[in-house]
Enzyme design. Structure first.
Site, PDB file in Angstrom:
ATOM      1  N   ASP A 101     -31.097 -50.868 -39.487  1.00 19.40           N
ATOM      2  CA  ASP A 101     -32.097 -51.558 -40.305  1.00 19.40           C
ATOM      3  C   ASP A 101     -31.977 -53.046 -39.981  1.00 19.40           C
ATOM      4  O   ASP A 101     -31.006 -53.693 -40.372  1.00 19.40           O
ATOM      5  CB  ASP A 101     -31.846 -51.313 -41.789  1.00 19.40           C
ATOM      6  CG  ASP A 101     -33.001 -51.801 -42.661  1.00 19.40           C
ATOM      7  OD1 ASP A 101     -33.829 -52.589 -42.161  1.00 19.40           O
ATOM      8  OD2 ASP A 101     -33.080 -51.402 -43.837  1.00 19.40           O
ATOM      9  N   THR A 106     -36.836 -56.964 -46.665  1.00 20.09           N
ATOM     10  CA  THR A 106     -37.893 -57.728 -46.000  1.00 20.09           C
ATOM     11  C   THR A 106     -38.780 -58.459 -47.007  1.00 20.09           C
ATOM     12  O   THR A 106     -39.182 -59.607 -46.776  1.00 20.09           O
ATOM     13  CB  THR A 106     -38.745 -56.812 -45.098  1.00 20.09           C
ATOM     14  OG1 THR A 106     -37.915 -56.275 -44.063  1.00 20.09           O
ATOM     15  CG2 THR A 106     -39.887 -57.589 -44.453  1.00 20.09           C
TER      16      THR A 106
END
Length: 288
Positions: A101, A106
């Protein structure tokens, strides 16, 4: 910590030492890129929903990690978030496999909220061997290797021993689906834990760092529907090596591809959390 208060060094060696060292080096390099990009303007796109975000930095970091690892370990396989979003299949075979990841959190990253991490897991024969998670803004490096313990910046990690929900701090994440039925179930699950007198329920925007807080004993339990194998792989090793439990929300063994998990410092706590939850169906990573 050692009895005299000194930090304890993570043990060296093991059959995958070169891979582990490569993961640490790349996590630190990726963290430098992410820290710099946090303060810059970002081009943001969406994936499965308006809340499922991706930036050019996600792609840049993932490309760096995978390209460097492919040079060093050309026979290894990869499962990575942005590659999966582009259509790559998530299949965990017996081959040595990296589960990446590039930016967990995000949405936090887009808003310059500093809870952001890089996560690199590694599995062989479909068994997780090690995990490396780097909290970019606080420069905390979490590591766990099967049979060798879990550490943060050289300090050994230990989960809490709490077994009583009424004395627990519980962590979760919302997940990308925001339709009315899913939100109703999500809020209902939170309400069930609050009715059980949990001290609190927290959502910090990074599942990997939430799981690291569990491994460090700063929280007592974690649950989520809708997280993916790349959110979970590295953190699972760290929690287990810190003495914790990671399992399916049904109460059975963890299925890395099932998009659901309960983790806790004790099996008693994990079981109580699992029994309180209503299932939210996100499908499976290996069927997408």
């Amino acid at each position: 910590m050692k009895p005299n208060g000194e930090d304890e060094e993570a043990p060296a060696g093991g059959p995958w030492e070169e891979c582990f060292e490569a993961a640490v080096q790349l996590a630190l390099r990726a963290g430098q890129i992410i820290r710099k990009a946090l303060s810059e303007e970002k081009r943001v796109s969406t994936k499965t929903s308006a809340a499922d975000l991706v930036t050019e930095t996600d792609h840049l970091v993932e490309g760096l990690i995978i390209s460097e690892l492919q040079k060093r370990f050309p026979s290894h396989r990869f499962i990575a978030e942005e590659a999966a979003a582009a259509g790559a299949k998530c299949v965990l075979t017996p081959s040595p496999t990296w589960i990446v990841d590039p930016i967990d959190g995000t949405c936090n990253f887009v808003h310059r909220f500093p809870t952001v991490a890089v996560s690199i897991g590694f599995a062989v024969n479909q068994e997780l061997e090690f995990g490396v998670i780097y909290h970019c803004t606080e420069e905390r490096l979490y590591t766990g290797r099967r049979g060798q313990g879990a550490f943060c910046n050289g300090q050994r990690l230990r989960v809490s021993g709490e077994t009583d929900i009424s004395k627990a701090l519980v962590l979760t994440e919302i997940g990308p689906k925001r339709d009315p039925a899913t939100l109703k179930l999500f809020l209902s699950n939170m309400e069930r834990l609050l009715h059980a007198k949990a001290h609190g329920v927290r959502v910090i925007g990074s599942s990997t760092l939430a799981l690291c807080h569990l491994a460090s004993g700063a929280a007592d339990a974690y649950y989520q529907f809708g997280l993916h194998c790349w959110d979970l792989a590295a953190a699972t090793v760290i929690i287990r090596e810190a003495g914790g439990i990671v399992m399916d929300t049904s109460g059975g063994p963890l299925d890395l591809m099932s998009c659901r998990v309960v983790a806790a410092g004790t099996r008693e706590m994990a079981t109580l959390i699992a029994q309180a939850l209503q299932t939210i169906n996100y499908g499976r990573d290996d069927e997408k």
